[in-house]
Design a protein around this motif. Structure first.
Motif, PDB file in Angstrom:
ATOM      1  N   GLN A 516       0.835  -1.209   0.000  1.00  0.00           N
ATOM      2  CA  GLN A 516       0.000   0.000   0.000  1.00  0.00           C
ATOM      3  C   GLN A 516       0.866   1.253   0.000  1.00  0.00           C
ATOM      4  OE1 GLN A 516      -2.658  -0.054   3.259  1.00  0.00           O
ATOM      5  NE2 GLN A 516      -4.448  -0.053   1.987  1.00  0.00           N
ATOM      6  N   ASN A 518       3.956   1.507  -1.021  1.00  0.00           N
ATOM      7  CA  ASN A 518       4.568   1.663  -2.343  1.00  0.00           C
ATOM      8  C   ASN A 518       3.580   2.251  -3.319  1.00  0.00           C
ATOM      9  OD1 ASN A 518       6.883   0.590  -1.457  1.00  0.00           O
ATOM     10  ND2 ASN A 518       6.474  -1.469  -2.193  1.00  0.00           N
ATOM     11  N   HIS A 519       2.399   1.685  -3.265  1.00  0.00           N
ATOM     12  CA  HIS A 519       1.343   2.128  -4.178  1.00  0.00           C
ATOM     13  C   HIS A 519       1.031   3.599  -3.944  1.00  0.00           C
ATOM     14  CE1 HIS A 519      -2.181   1.878  -6.619  1.00  0.00           C
ATOM     15  NE2 HIS A 519      -2.903   2.365  -5.627  1.00  0.00           N
ATOM     16  N   ARG A 520       0.931   3.930  -2.624  1.00  0.00           N
ATOM     17  CA  ARG A 520       0.611   5.306  -2.262  1.00  0.00           C
ATOM     18  C   ARG A 520       1.687   6.246  -2.759  1.00  0.00           C
ATOM     19  NH1 ARG A 520       1.535   8.574   1.594  1.00  0.00           N
ATOM     20  NH2 ARG A 520       2.888   7.161   2.696  1.00  0.00           N
ATOM     21  N   ILE A 522       3.937   5.762  -5.130  1.00  0.00           N
ATOM     22  CA  ILE A 522       3.937   5.856  -6.597  1.00  0.00           C
ATOM     23  C   ILE A 522       2.801   6.755  -7.057  1.00  0.00           C
ATOM     24  CG2 ILE A 522       3.530   4.515  -8.707  1.00  0.00           C
ATOM     25  CD1 ILE A 522       5.090   2.247  -7.191  1.00  0.00           C
ATOM     26  N   LYS A 523       1.676   6.567  -6.370  1.00  0.00           N
ATOM     27  CA  LYS A 523       0.497   7.365  -6.725  1.00  0.00           C
ATOM     28  C   LYS A 523       0.777   8.848  -6.489  1.00  0.00           C
ATOM     29  CE  LYS A 523      -4.208   6.532  -5.838  1.00  0.00           C
ATOM     30  NZ  LYS A 523      -5.147   5.838  -5.016  1.00  0.00           N
ATOM     31  N   SER A 524       1.400   9.127  -5.280  1.00  0.00           N
ATOM     32  CA  SER A 524       1.673  10.534  -4.952  1.00  0.00           C
ATOM     33  C   SER A 524       2.685  11.121  -5.932  1.00  0.00           C
ATOM     34  CB  SER A 524       2.148  10.657  -3.510  1.00  0.00           C
ATOM     35  OG  SER A 524       3.417  10.094  -3.383  1.00  0.00           O
ATOM     36  N   VAL A 526       3.195  10.172  -9.004  1.00  0.00           N
ATOM     37  CA  VAL A 526       2.485  10.390 -10.270  1.00  0.00           C
ATOM     38  C   VAL A 526       1.619  11.634 -10.170  1.00  0.00           C
ATOM     39  CG1 VAL A 526       0.705   9.445 -11.766  1.00  0.00           C
ATOM     40  CG2 VAL A 526       2.530   7.992 -10.987  1.00  0.00           C
ATOM     41  N   LYS A 527       0.979  11.767  -8.985  1.00  0.00           N
ATOM     42  CA  LYS A 527       0.122  12.934  -8.767  1.00  0.00           C
ATOM     43  C   LYS A 527       0.939  14.211  -8.850  1.00  0.00           C
ATOM     44  CE  LYS A 527      -3.980  12.080  -6.100  1.00  0.00           C
ATOM     45  NZ  LYS A 527      -4.509  11.931  -4.781  1.00  0.00           N
ATOM     46  N   GLU A 530       1.966  14.888 -12.237  1.00  0.00           N
ATOM     47  CA  GLU A 530       0.811  15.422 -12.971  1.00  0.00           C
ATOM     48  C   GLU A 530       0.596  16.889 -12.611  1.00  0.00           C
ATOM     49  OE1 GLU A 530      -1.844  11.411 -13.567  1.00  0.00           O
ATOM     50  OE2 GLU A 530      -2.433  12.870 -12.047  1.00  0.00           O
ATOM     51  N   LYS A 705       9.389   6.748 -14.659  1.00  0.00           N
ATOM     52  CA  LYS A 705       8.633   5.694 -15.335  1.00  0.00           C
ATOM     53  C   LYS A 705       9.445   4.410 -15.356  1.00  0.00           C
ATOM     54  CE  LYS A 705       6.001   5.523 -19.539  1.00  0.00           C
ATOM     55  NZ  LYS A 705       5.829   6.202 -20.809  1.00  0.00           N
ATOM     56  N   VAL A 708       9.520   3.045 -11.915  1.00  0.00           N
ATOM     57  CA  VAL A 708       8.246   2.387 -11.569  1.00  0.00           C
ATOM     58  C   VAL A 708       8.150   1.051 -12.294  1.00  0.00           C
ATOM     59  CG1 VAL A 708       5.750   2.558 -11.844  1.00  0.00           C
ATOM     60  CG2 VAL A 708       7.007   4.488 -10.981  1.00  0.00           C
TER      61      VAL A 708
END
Ligand SMILES: Nc1ncnc2c1ncn2[C@@H]1O[C@H](COP(=O)(O)OP(=O)(O)OP(=O)(O)O)[C@@H](O)[C@H]1O
Length: 967
Positions: A516, A518-520, A522-524, A526-527, A530, A705, A708
């Motif tokens: 989670q 890691n996912h978080r 990576i998500k942040s 990416v966010k 962005e 990228k 990731v």
């Protein structure tokens, strides 16, 4: 053993266990069994044998059977036929289906057996009841009960139509036929047996003994109706205290008892049945059969058949029951309702079965969900008038089909135990007889006796109630204890499970949290990316906007410049006009001078004429006139000079203006060019910087990228590895279980083989033993004394040999089992080892994954920091750009404004200068003209002599100058 002969027939008063096995009977009261009363005193070996030759087998005990449900539809009654009532029941005996077909319903029910209106009593008995009675003779307890709406033929089915003491009538019901079958079978088997019957009635929740003696005494009626109580036996069963059992020796005995009891049943005339039974009745037949065993000790086999005729369920309105009858019907319906609830609870496997809610269900407890084999005969009417009740009966019966009983063969009793019980009973009876004979009992007045009896009854009832309650509490306590123990065990299991689960959950949670996280992250990332991209896009857009604005400003500036240029053009035009005006003025001046010259020439000619005419007269004045001419000449020269100097000044000024304006324009052009260049340069720089920043961001994004991708790949690899190891372990487990299963099945096969072998050995042994026994018996007749010892020794040897064989086999079995267990243990050990290695692998894997994830996280953080720094830089750069652009814009605006103001002021100054120059030129000219006029006017007009003037002119040269000018 001494058997009681028929003339010793007597009534046995006992406490009879209800629907229970003989061992329970033994416990519950003295001498429950009658002596063997077969009217053939000679003792015989019995042919009857239990299927397994002994106590009921395990398979018997575990076998569950469904309650058999038989449906019978009675024919139309005379009344119904007369009224031509519609038929709504169709019975298909082959398909065992009954269909209710009317306007409202069309429903089909399937039962174990179905009998239509034409079914004969014999058919029903032979196909449905005969097997049940055979089971009784095999030592089972069986129950047959009839259930149905009032007037549908329950009593007819159970008891039959006409009563006959001898041969069976064609319409004889289940009870007489069962009695006949029992006696016929026992007689055919030439068995030593005893049969006893009881007949009770349950009316308004009170039990009465229908076989109690008639009112031979004056208290007869009272005794006849005396209610007896139902007691718990402490083992979940019930017994009717004080119910009398009649020992019977023939079928006809039973018929007369049945007739007697039936006559005592409460019946009434209702609209639906002229002789409607208002109570439930239970007719019980207990059969004891003696059988000899190998050891020589007699065993008693016992079976019991309960034949129940329930009171009919009825619609009080339609049966026309009033007051007492209505209450009676209410009670009947209530107990039947309880029966229905019990059936429902049994079918739905509810935790609580409400047996205790009515005496009927308490009595039928063993028959519904107990150890008894049960057959229900549901009776219905074909009439459309009874449709509702018929449907209800069919539903009821259909549900009852799903009740499952666990029938058990009653345990056999040894003769000695039975004898002991009988002796005790005889002893007790002897004591009674003695007391009666010696009159040393208690004699009290009848009223007191009645009172005492009533009190006793009350006390008994109270005791019974208390006993019941106590029993209930005990049961509850047991249940609670069991429940508590089960709960405790379950809690312990659950605790260990929970512990295990917790550990698993923690592991899973940890892994999940990591994932989670890691996912978080990576998500942040990416966010953020962005966000940065969106911000960059925004700033790019705003830059473009600014550029556009700047361009607009530049365009406005160039427009302004054009305006300025046009103004300058205007100014140049004005200057041109001014120049033209000056030229015009010069031309006009020239014209004026020409005119003046003309005038002067004319004047000269006139003067010449005057001179000629007055040459003589004015020669005196010639001197003065020459002087005046000289003055005039000097003045004209002065005017000429001032005019030419004015023109030159004007020309110089116009040139200077022209120069200045072109200089200004050049300056402005260079300024604007420089500004444009600056802006262009700046924009180029800014764009290149932005491109650089974007390139940087793109680079870091692609880096991210890649990162990731790399981490995803790593995770995928890890998962793949986990999957592979899981597959390996599952395969191993499957192999292990297959192996285990094959070993277990091999073990089972070995066990079965052993079992078969042992059975074979036992059978052989038995056969051999029998053969030897017969042979030896024959020999024993000859050599009883001598061979007895040998026989015993041989038997002992044989037994020991058989035992030895068996023990050998057992040892072999044990060895095999041990071997199998060893191999199973080995397999388990292997599996355990593999499992441990797998766990180690998985742990290493997880550690590797965690490590790589931590590395990836560090790199990501670093990249993110870089990225944020770059973003800050670019923000700063864009801010600088904004400031520089603003500055340039302000500067250019100020410069342009200043230039324009300066130009305007320079223009106005030049205009003023032109005006002043023009005015001064005008002034000078007008001064010269006025001087000239004054000089001309000052000339003496009467003394003018043209000759003299010519003379003077010639003298002064003016004449030439004038002439030259005119040229
Ligand atoms: N199958 C049949 N064949 C001929 N007559 C029958 C049949 N079934 C019932 N009857 C007749 O119907 C009448 C009512 O029968 P019976 O008294 O047996 O009903 P029941 O169900 O016992 O009623 P209740 O519940 O009111 O006692 C009797 O006269 C009986 O002879």
């Amino acid at each position: 053993m001494s058997f009681v002969t028929p003339d010793q027939r007597r009534r046995l008063r006992s406490s009879i266990p209800w629907f229970t096995t003989p061992d329970q009977t033994r416990r519950s009261g003295p001498a429950p069994f009658p002596p063997f009363a077969t009217p053939r005193p000679e003792s015989r070996r019995l042919d009857l044998r239990w299927p397994d030759g002994g106590v009921p087998g395990r398979s018997d005990r575990d076998k569950e059977v469904n309650v058999q449900v038989v449906l019978r539809c009675r024919p139309f009654s005379d009344d119904e036929q007369r009224l031509n009532v519609q038929k709504v029941i169709i019975c298909n005996e082959q398909k065992r289906e009954v269909t209710v077909s009317s306007k409202q319903v069309d429903k089909t029910f399937t039962f174990d057996k179905v009998f239509g209106i034409n079914a004969q009593q014999r058919t029903i008995y032979d196909s449905a009841i005969l097997p049940v009675v055979s089971e009784v003779l095999e030592g089972f307890n069986c129950t047959v009960f009839a259930y149905g709406q009032t007037g549908t033929g329950k009593t007819y089915t159970m008891e039959g139509g006409t009563k006959s003491k001898g041969e069976l009538a064609t319409d004889a019901g289940v009870i007489p036929r069962a009695v006949r079958q029992i006696f016929d079978t026992l007689e055919a088997q030439k068995a030593d047996y005893s049969v006893k019957v009881s007949f009770l009635e349950l009316y308004n929740e009170e039990i009465t003994d229908l076989l109690a003696p008639d009112g031979s005494t004056r208290f007869g009626e009272e005794r006849q109706r005396r209610t007896i109580s139902l007691m718990e036996d402490g083992k979940g069963g019930v017994f009717v205290r004080g119910l009398e059992e009649e020992v019977v020796y023939s079928a006809s005995d039973i018929y007369s008892l049945l007739e007697r009891g039936s006559a005592k049943r409460r019946t009434a005339d209702t609209l639906l049945n002229k002789q409607s039974s208002r109570s439930h009745s239970i007719f019980s037949i207990t059969v004891h059969v003696r059988e000899a065993t190998i050891g020589g000790e007699d065993l008693i086999k016992c079976g019991k058949l309960n034949l129940v005729d329930l009171a009919g369920s009825e619609n009080i309105l339609r049966s026309g029951a009033r007051e007492g009858r209505a209450r009676e019907a209410g009670e009947i319906n209530k107990s039947l309702l309880t029966l229905g609830r019990v059936i429902t609870a049994l079918v739905e496997h509810s935790g609580h079965i409400p047996y205790r809610d009515s005496k009927l269900t308490r009595l039928l407890r063993e028959s519904l969900g107990g150890k008894t084999k049960t057959c229900i005969i549901a009776t219905v009417s074909p009439s459309a008038h009874c449709l509702e009740e018929t449907l209800s009966t069919l539903d009821y019966a259909y549900r009852a089909k799903n009740i499952r009983n666990k029938p058990e063969v009653n345990q056999k009793l040894s003769k000695s135990v039975l004898l002991k019980d009988l002796y005790l009973e005889i002893e007790r009876m002897k004591q009674d007889v003695q007391a009666a004979r010696e009159k040393n009992g208690v004699y009290i007045p009848h009223d007191r006796f009645v009172q005492n009896e009533a009190e006793k009854k009350m006390v008994n009832e109270r005791v019974e109630t208390l006993e019941n309650e106590l029993e209930q509490w005990k049961k509850k306590a047991n249940r609670f204890e069991e429940f508590y123990n089960a709960e405790k065990e379950q809690t312990l299991n659950l605790r260990s499970d929970i512990k295990q689960c917790r550990e698993n959950l923690e592991n899973v949670n940890r892994a999940f949290q990591e994932l989670q996280e890691n996912h978080r992250m990576i998500k942040s990332v990416v966010k953020e990316k962005e966000f940065i991209i969106s911000k960059l896009l925004c700033s790019e857009n705003s830059l473009l906007e600014q550029t556009k604005e700047l361009r607009t400003n530049l365009e406005t500036a160039s427009e302004d410049l054009n305006t300025l240029l046009s103004k300058l053009d205007c100014k140049t035009k004005l200057e041109g006009e001014n120049h033209e005006l000056v030229l015009k003025f010069g031309f006009q001046l020239d014209q004026s001078l020409r005119n003046l010259h003309k005038i002067v020439i004319e004047s000269v000619s006139q003067q010449n004429q005057h001179f000629k005419s007055m040459e003589k007269c004015i020669s005196s004045f010639l001197a003065s006139k020459c002087e005046a001419t000289k003055n005039l000449e000097s003045r004209i020269g002065k005017i000429k000079d001032s005019y030419s100097s004015g023109v030159a000044i004007m020309k110089d000024f116009a040139c200077s203006l022209q120069q200045k304006a072109s200089q200004n324009i050049e300056h402005m052009e260079t300024t604007f060019y420089a500004q444009a260049m600056t802006i262009e340069n700046f924009l180029v720089t800014a764009v290149s910087e932005a491109e650089y920043v974007l390139h940087d961001i793109q680079g870091s994004l692609s880096e991210h990228k890649q990162l990731v991708c790399f981490s995803a790949k790593q995770q995928e690899e890890g998962l793949q590895r986990n999957l592979v190891s899981t597959l390996v372990i599952s395969k191993t487990m499957i192999d292990f279980f297959n192996d285990f299963h094959s070993r277990v099945s091999r073990l089972m096969e070995i066990l079965e083989e052993n079992h078969r072998e042992r059975s074979c050995q036992i059978a052989n042994f038995e056969k051999k033993f029998k053969d030897d026994s017969v042979r030896e018996e024959k020999e024993a007749l000859k050599r009883i004394t001598t061979i007895l010892a040998n026989l015993t020794a041989r038997k002992t040897n044989m037994v020991s040999e058989a035992l030895k064989n068996m023990s050998d086999v057992n040892i072999e079995d044990k060895r095999k089992l041990e071997q199998e267990m060893f191999s199973i243990q080995k397999v388990s050990e292997d599996a355990k080892k593999e499992w441990n290695s797998y766990i180690g692998k998985v742990e290493n894997q997880i550690q590797e994954d965690t490590f790589s994830m931590a590395g990836a996280r560090g790199t990501m953080e670093h990249i993110l920091q870089d990225c944020s720094k770059k973003v800050d830089d670019s923000r700063q750069q864009w801010k600088n750009i904004q400031l520089v652009v603003g500055h340039i814009n302000n500067n250019s605006t100020t410069e342009i404004t200043t230039y324009v103001e300066q130009s305007i002021s320079a223009n106005s100054t030049a205009l003023e200068e032109i005006m002043s120059t023009s005015m001064s030129a005008d002034g000078k000219f007008s001064d010269g003209a006025s001087d000239l006029l004054v000089g001309v006017n000052s000339l003496p007009t009467n003394m003018y002599n043209p000759e003299e003037a010519r003379y003077h002119c010639a003298k002064s040269g003016i004449h030439r100058g004038i002439k030259g000018t005119s040229i």
